[in-house]
Design a protein around this motif. Structure first.
Motif, PDB file in Angstrom:
ATOM      1  N   PRO A 112     -12.937  -7.493  10.458  1.00  0.00           N
ATOM      2  CA  PRO A 112     -11.780  -7.400  11.364  1.00  0.00           C
ATOM      3  C   PRO A 112     -10.912  -6.180  11.059  1.00  0.00           C
ATOM      4  O   PRO A 112     -10.670  -5.875   9.890  1.00  0.00           O
ATOM      5  CB  PRO A 112     -11.007  -8.682  11.060  1.00  0.00           C
ATOM      6  N   GLY A 160      -8.133   2.554  12.263  1.00  0.00           N
ATOM      7  CA  GLY A 160      -8.038   3.228  10.971  1.00  0.00           C
ATOM      8  C   GLY A 160      -8.717   2.323   9.954  1.00  0.00           C
ATOM      9  O   GLY A 160      -8.408   1.134   9.889  1.00  0.00           O
ATOM     10  N   ARG A 164     -10.172   1.664   5.954  1.00  0.00           N
ATOM     11  CA  ARG A 164     -10.271   2.031   4.533  1.00  0.00           C
ATOM     12  C   ARG A 164     -11.636   1.593   4.019  1.00  0.00           C
ATOM     13  O   ARG A 164     -12.085   0.476   4.313  1.00  0.00           O
ATOM     14  CB  ARG A 164      -9.160   1.344   3.754  1.00  0.00           C
ATOM     15  N   THR A 168     -17.338  -1.565   5.700  1.00  0.00           N
ATOM     16  CA  THR A 168     -16.469  -0.390   5.795  1.00  0.00           C
ATOM     17  C   THR A 168     -17.185   0.861   5.290  1.00  0.00           C
ATOM     18  O   THR A 168     -17.052   1.950   5.859  1.00  0.00           O
ATOM     19  CB  THR A 168     -15.156  -0.613   5.017  1.00  0.00           C
TER      20      THR A 168
HETATM   21  C1  LIG Z   1      -6.207  -9.202  11.017  1.00  0.00           C
HETATM   22  C2  LIG Z   1      -6.755  -8.164  10.062  1.00  0.00           C
HETATM   23  C3  LIG Z   1      -6.541  -6.828  10.336  1.00  0.00           C
HETATM   24  C4  LIG Z   1      -7.046  -5.864   9.461  1.00  0.00           C
HETATM   25  N1  LIG Z   1      -6.829  -4.574   9.787  1.00  0.00           N
HETATM   26  C5  LIG Z   1      -7.373  -3.597   9.003  1.00  0.00           C
HETATM   27  C6  LIG Z   1      -7.235  -2.226   9.349  1.00  0.00           C
HETATM   28  O1  LIG Z   1      -6.621  -1.880  10.376  1.00  0.00           O
HETATM   29  N2  LIG Z   1      -7.773  -1.309   8.553  1.00  0.00           N
HETATM   30  C7  LIG Z   1      -8.475  -1.644   7.415  1.00  0.00           C
HETATM   31  O2  LIG Z   1      -8.947  -0.765   6.725  1.00  0.00           O
HETATM   32  N3  LIG Z   1      -8.601  -2.937   7.060  1.00  0.00           N
HETATM   33  C8  LIG Z   1      -8.098  -3.910   7.821  1.00  0.00           C
HETATM   34  N4  LIG Z   1      -8.272  -5.228   7.473  1.00  0.00           N
HETATM   35  C9  LIG Z   1      -9.016  -5.542   6.251  1.00  0.00           C
HETATM   36  C10 LIG Z   1     -10.490  -5.448   6.520  1.00  0.00           C
HETATM   37  O3  LIG Z   1     -10.843  -6.502   7.407  1.00  0.00           O
HETATM   38  C11 LIG Z   1     -11.319  -5.572   5.242  1.00  0.00           C
HETATM   39  O4  LIG Z   1     -11.019  -4.491   4.420  1.00  0.00           O
HETATM   40  C12 LIG Z   1     -12.790  -5.617   5.550  1.00  0.00           C
HETATM   41  O5  LIG Z   1     -13.108  -6.852   6.138  1.00  0.00           O
HETATM   42  C13 LIG Z   1     -13.634  -5.442   4.326  1.00  0.00           C
HETATM   43  O6  LIG Z   1     -14.987  -5.617   4.725  1.00  0.00           O
HETATM   44  P1  LIG Z   1     -16.226  -5.024   3.913  1.00  0.00           P
HETATM   45  O7  LIG Z   1     -17.459  -5.594   4.485  1.00  0.00           O
HETATM   46  O8  LIG Z   1     -16.133  -3.552   3.898  1.00  0.00           O
HETATM   47  O9  LIG Z   1     -15.938  -5.546   2.480  1.00  0.00           O
HETATM   48  P2  LIG Z   1     -16.769  -6.613   1.610  1.00  0.00           P
HETATM   49  O10 LIG Z   1     -17.955  -5.917   1.080  1.00  0.00           O
HETATM   50  O11 LIG Z   1     -16.972  -7.836   2.369  1.00  0.00           O
HETATM   51  O12 LIG Z   1     -15.714  -6.858   0.460  1.00  0.00           O
HETATM   52  C14 LIG Z   1     -15.172  -5.827  -0.309  1.00  0.00           C
HETATM   53  C15 LIG Z   1     -13.849  -6.242  -0.894  1.00  0.00           C
HETATM   54  O13 LIG Z   1     -12.920  -6.453   0.159  1.00  0.00           O
HETATM   55  C16 LIG Z   1     -12.413  -7.783   0.109  1.00  0.00           C
HETATM   56  N5  LIG Z   1     -12.247  -8.299   1.478  1.00  0.00           N
HETATM   57  C17 LIG Z   1     -13.219  -8.752   2.299  1.00  0.00           C
HETATM   58  N6  LIG Z   1     -12.698  -9.141   3.474  1.00  0.00           N
HETATM   59  C18 LIG Z   1     -11.390  -8.920   3.404  1.00  0.00           C
HETATM   60  C19 LIG Z   1     -10.331  -9.111   4.280  1.00  0.00           C
HETATM   61  N7  LIG Z   1     -10.448  -9.661   5.495  1.00  0.00           N
HETATM   62  N8  LIG Z   1      -9.095  -8.757   3.889  1.00  0.00           N
HETATM   63  C20 LIG Z   1      -8.918  -8.225   2.645  1.00  0.00           C
HETATM   64  N9  LIG Z   1      -9.891  -8.014   1.777  1.00  0.00           N
HETATM   65  C21 LIG Z   1     -11.108  -8.363   2.134  1.00  0.00           C
HETATM   66  C22 LIG Z   1     -13.429  -8.556  -0.658  1.00  0.00           C
HETATM   67  O14 LIG Z   1     -12.831  -9.676  -1.299  1.00  0.00           O
HETATM   68  C23 LIG Z   1     -13.927  -7.557  -1.644  1.00  0.00           C
HETATM   69  O15 LIG Z   1     -13.066  -7.464  -2.735  1.00  0.00           O
HETATM   70  C24 LIG Z   1      -7.783  -6.227   8.302  1.00  0.00           C
HETATM   71  C25 LIG Z   1      -7.986  -7.560   8.033  1.00  0.00           C
HETATM   72  C26 LIG Z   1      -7.485  -8.531   8.905  1.00  0.00           C
HETATM   73  C27 LIG Z   1      -7.727  -9.985   8.621  1.00  0.00           C
END
Ligand SMILES: Cc1cc2nc3c(=O)[nH]c(=O)nc-3n(C[C@H](O)[C@H](O)[C@H](O)COP(=O)(O)OP(=O)(O)OC[C@H]3O[C@@H](n4cnc5c(N)ncnc54)[C@H](O)[C@@H]3O)c2cc1C
Ligand code: SF4
Ligand code: SF4
Ligand code: SF4
Ligand code: SF4
Ligand code: SF4
Ligand code: FES
Lengths: 644, 246
Positions: A426, A442, A444, A450
């Motif tokens: 998300p 945007g 990270r 990501t």
């Molecule tokens: C409503 C909402 C809006 C968001 N908006 C943005 C945005 O605009 N830009 C942005 O860069 N990110 C945003 N995020 C966070 C983003 O969703 C997570 O960084 C992303 O899901 C990580 O996925 P991954 O597969 O790369 O990481 P994974 O490989 O699944 O995990 C890597 C690390 O990230 C952590 N992680 C996994 N999912 C999340 C999550 N939902 N929130 C926080 N940490 C998480 C894990 O615990 C782990 O430590 C948002 C999250 C939410 C719920």
């Protein structure tokens, strides 16, 4: 004189046994009681029936329908002194107990069942000395209800019969009463004053006939099994019924004051005129009254009549039975009679809720048959039209949906980005809907999805689901002075709101932008930041936690910016988005500036998978962040214990 | 130091002060032991302008009363309104339905030109009021209760619920069930529903509760046979000055 000899000897009178007493002999028994103790019972008054003192047995009126107030007032009076005290000397506190012997005559089975509930409440846990003193010294003579009030529905609640909780229970079988003996005390009483005989077969048949006949006089039918009521209520908390039904409620409290199963109270101190001694008094109180749930400071947990009305029905149908294992409503119908707008009857509420629940289920079933949402999990194809590096770990991605339609987002909503083989994640949308059909995210680089996204190049096609969530409450924000506070990637969703405000500038008051980053190298959307700084339509403040040789701006955490802005807490709404740690400190700072919880808005980040309120990852207590959130007021979060 | 108490009277029948004096001799003496009454027109002759708690009776219906009332507010630490007139305007406000000239004419006939009169209002329409002892007449017991609370330095516990609650606590048969009508569902409790217990019904002398459901009460009154005019007249008696009537 009795024709038959007394055939039940002292010793033979056991409990649960039945015998027969002529009405005249019962009268004599009452006369004997009057000589020995205080006797109260059912009397006629102005065409109604009330419990009152009985000075002679012929004052009793035992073929009544229902009394105005219930007999529970003799066990739990509307006002009673709990203790007496001397001002400033707790050692002089003395308990006040009512130990007078009292017979209560004419109690209907539903009221006996109510007394059983009170026993459970006042005796089983934290035994209540005042109640117990009264209860132990009371003799309860019940009488079967053969002429139920038109508002009564005790058969529906299973409370038209009583097995326990009385000393004697009478059934009017013509010239005599069939007597069920419920206790040793009852048996002793009969042995001492009663002239009784064994019931004949005729008597037994007659008792069954009159009881069955009484059942046919109940006009109500509960449309679901009574065992289902608690679950039904649980599923109907937000039903439109409550508000509609409560709209005519006078908050007059009549329904709770006449109810035999209500037992809430207030405690007040009353001191003597010379202010030297006093009493602590308990008085009936009730959840339908405006001040019942008010706490010091004036906050009221059930401030509107809808929530009070619903709470009462929930007590009657759910909370009491779950907590005490006894019916919370015995179906006497007194509340329905007392309620002037005619809304208080629990059975009408139970049936209405049942009906509404069935209607909802039916609608759901027909929906299931006719329509499935294919696009629920299947993403829409979108082309990546631009990628740009923002900072060390962040890039901005611009997308265009392949179907040519706009995304249709509101600022603060998010999308699920789907990359086959890697999964979905998300992200808040960073552009305002006022900036054309394309949209930007945007992102990270923190992990699998990501990282894969960061490796993509212009022209790649991937999947988008959404937009999801509630977004920022634009209606609430309209006309207000806005304090937007974003830390780090919190700027991503906030940027969309800033764009929206700039494009609809006249709809909002002042726009104060407070942004913070860890270091100059980690600043995001630097071109935008520079443009906003120059823009006379916004008041712009920025800081970094740690500066470097080239940085000439503010240094310090984001909270240090707040004292730099002047605002009127009555006209201002703050929107706060950032890493979890930031919330606590920023909120504390805003509270110092007297912003109310309603006027502090935050966007929560929770782990999310489905985005459509199913998978449960984002759930906080009963709330799904992807549905009801991610944007909440602080006031809403205060009720969610797991939120912050 | 004993707190100094003063009583003042504006446009009223003085029934409220008399009610206070109805305390039994013993009770009043007890009370006098804890306080100094420095100004009480009915009871003592000496007067002082130095007081902590001012009990004020009557509504404001003449221009000259306004500066006098403001002066009392300046002096007193605590202002307590006593009686329907002071608390809610009361029956004095009935004259607001007439033009002021008509009212003067009715009351004073030809000598009307010597008097000035303004629409009657409760004292909180002129100055901030700390506490209210409601009712027409107000109850001695409530006066005593409020006074004791003030002497102890605590906030008097005045019910926020309607008369019906206390009426049910008293075990009364609702007058609606007997074919009569009643303002109990929207009137502030505290009187223990004495009128219903005494065989009559509630006129609303203690004023409305904070959130009266006027629409619902009107519907109820109509259901029990009153016309719209009769409903309005019922509310007018004591609550002319309240928001619902304006
Ligand atoms: C409503 C909402 C809006 C968001 N908006 C943005 C945005 O605009 N830009 C942005 O860069 N990110 C945003 N995020 C966070 C983003 O969703 C997570 O960084 C992303 O899901 C990580 O996925 P991954 O597969 O790369 O990481 P994974 O490989 O699944 O995990 C890597 C690390 O990230 C952590 N992680 C996994 N999912 C999340 C999550 N939902 N929130 C926080 N940490 C998480 C894990 O615990 C782990 O430590 C948002 C999250 C939410 C719920
Ligand atoms: S809720 Fe109504 S019907 Fe049920 S026990 Fe109480 S007064 Fe009787
Ligand atoms: S439900 Fe009826 S009886 Fe109960 S408080 Fe509301 S109006 Fe009064
Ligand atoms: S409140 Fe009643 S008794 Fe007191 S002054 Fe007014 S009309 Fe008279
Ligand atoms: S008599 Fe009046 S005050 Fe009493 S319950 Fe009925 S409406 Fe309420
Ligand atoms: S019952 Fe009504 S009219 Fe009577 S004293 Fe109470 S509030 Fe006044
Ligand atoms: S139920 Fe808890 S205080 Fe009454």
């Amino acid at each position: 004189m009795e024709n038959n000899p007394v055939c039940v000897a002292d010793k033979e009178i056991g409990t649960k046994k039945t015998c027969v007493i002529s009405k005249r002999n019962f009268g004599n028994l009452v006369e004997a009681l009057i000589k020995n103790m205080e006797v109260v019972g059912v009397k006629a008054k102005k065409g109604k029936y009330v419990y009152d003192y009985i000075a002679a047995s012929d004052e009793l009126c035992l073929d009544y329908d229902v009394t105005v107030s219930p007999p529970t007032k003799y066990l739990f009076p509307s006002s009673e002194t709990l203790l007496r005290f001397k001002m400033g000397d707790v050692t002089k506190t003395e308990l006040v107990l009512d130990n007078s012997q009292r017979a209560i005559i004419g109690v209907h089975p539903y009221d006996i069942r109510a007394i059983e509930l009170l026993d459970e409440v006042f005796i089983t846990t934290n035994p209540d000395p005042n109640y117990i003193a009264r209860r132990q010294n009371s003799l309860i003579v019940g009488v079967d209800c053969l002429h139920p009030s038109p508002k009564s529905f005790s058969p529906c609640m299973g409370t038209n019969v009583a097995e326990n909780g009385f000393d004697l229970l009478l059934t009017d079988i013509g010239d005599s009463y069939m007597v069920t003996i419920g206790s040793k005390k009852g048996a002793d009483l009969l042995a001492k004053y009663g002239q009784v005989k064994e019931p004949t077969n005729d008597d037994i048949v007659k008792q069954k006939v009159v009881r069955d006949e009484a059942l046919t006089k109940c006009h109500f039918k509960l449309n679901c099994p009574k065992e289902r009521i608690p679950k039904l209520l649980e599923d109907s908390y937000d039903d439109a019924y409550w508000e509609e039904r409560a709209s005519t409620c006078l908050s007059c409290g009549s329904c709770v004051m006449v109810c035999p199963t209500c037992f809430c109270f207030d405690v007040q101190d009353d001191v003597s005129l010379d202010l030297k001694e006093g009493e602590r008094v308990r008085l009936w109180d009730g959840c339908m009254l405006v001040d019942f749930a008010k706490v010091a400071g004036g906050e009221n947990f059930r401030h509107d009549k809808t929530s009070r009305f619903r709470h009462r029905i929930y007590r009657k149908g759910k909370y009491v039975i779950e907590r005490y294992g006894k019916a919370g409503c015995v179906g006497c119908g007194r509340c329905a009679t007392a309620c002037l707008p005619e809304i208080a009857s629990p059975i009408e509420a139970f049936n209405a809720i049942d009906e509404s629940y069935r209607a909802k289920q039916a609608a759901l079933r027909s929906l299931k048959e006719t329509r499935t949402t294919k696009e629920l999990y299947a993403p829409r194809p979108a082309e990546l039209v631009r990628v740009e590096k923002l900072s060390t770990r962040e890039k901005v991605f611009e997308f265009k949906l392949k179907d040519g339609k706009p995304l249709g987002q509101k600022p603060g909503q998010f999308v699920e980005v789907s990359l086959s083989g890697y999964g979905e994640a998300p992200f808040g949308v960073s552009t305002s809907p006022t900036r054309g059909d394309n949209f930007e995210l945007g992102i990270r680089n923190v992990g699998n999805v990501t990282n894969a996204l960061h490796n993509l190049e212009k022209g790649a096609v991937l999947g988008i689901r959404g937009p999801f969530g509630n977004g920022f409450p634009l209606n609430t924000l309209a006309g207000k002075d806005l304090l937007l506070i974003a830390g780090g990637t919190g700027l991503f969703p906030v940027r969309s709101l800033v764009q929206y405000i700039l494009d609809k500038r006249s709809s909002f008051g002042r726009a104060m932008l407070l942004f913070g980053f860890r270091s100059p190298a980690e600043r995001l959307f630097v071109d935008d930041l520079a443009a906003w700084k120059q823009n006379p339509n916004v008041e712009f403040f920025e800081t970094v936690d740690r500066g470097d040789s080239s940085w000439t701006g503010n240094v310090g955490v984001i909270t240090t910016l707040i004292p730099k802005v002047q605002f009127d807490p009555k006209k201002t709404v703050a929107v706060v988005v950032g890493p979890p740690i930031m919330y606590r400190f920023v909120i504390a700072e805003l509270k110092k500036r007297e912003l109310t919880d309603e006027n502090i808005i935050v966007s929560l980040e929770r782990r999310m998978k489905c985005g459509v309120g199913k998978c449960g990852h984002c759930q906080i207590n009963s709330v799904y962040v992807c549905q009801e959130g991610p944007v909440f007021t602080l006031a809403q979060l205060r009720n969610l214990r797991e939120a912050v | 130091m004993k707190p100094k108490i003063a009583f003042f009277e504006f446009t009223s029948c003085e029934g409220c002060q008399l009610e206070v004096l109805n305390l039994s001799g013993e009770e009043l003496l007890d009370l006098l032991g804890d306080v100094d009454i420095v100004n009480f027109r009915e009871a003592i002759t000496e007067r002082a302008d130095n007081y902590d708690i001012a009990f004020i009776e009557g509504s404001i219906s003449r221009e000259a009363e306004i500066p006098r009332l403001k002066a009392i507010r300046e002096q007193a630490k605590i202002i307590v309104a006593i009686g329907a007139c002071a608390c809610i305007g009361g029956v004095n406000c009935l004259k607001n339905h007439l033009t002021m000239n008509q009212a003067l004419q009715m009351v004073y006939g030809d000598s009307a030109k010597y008097y000035d009169t303004i629409p009657a209002r409760p004292i909180n329409a002129v100055i901030p009021v700390d506490y209210y002892i409601r009712g027409c007449p107000p109850l001695t017991s409530e006066f005593v209760k409020v006074t004791k609370s003030l002497l102890l330095g605590k906030k008097p516990e005045i019910p926020g619920h309607p008369v019906c609650t206390e009426c049910k606590m008293a075990g009364n048969i609702c007058v609606f069930e007997l074919g009569k009508t009643c303002l109990g569902p929207v009137t502030r409790a505290g009187c223990k529903a004495i009128c219903v217990s005494g065989g009559r019904h509630c006129w609303g002398c203690r004023g409305l509760v904070d959130e009266p459901n006027i629409n619902s009460e009107e519907e109820v009154l109509k259901k029990y046979g009153l016309t719209v005019e009769q409903v309005v007249d019922k509310f007018k008696i004591y609550n002319t000055y309240s928001e619902v009537m304006r």
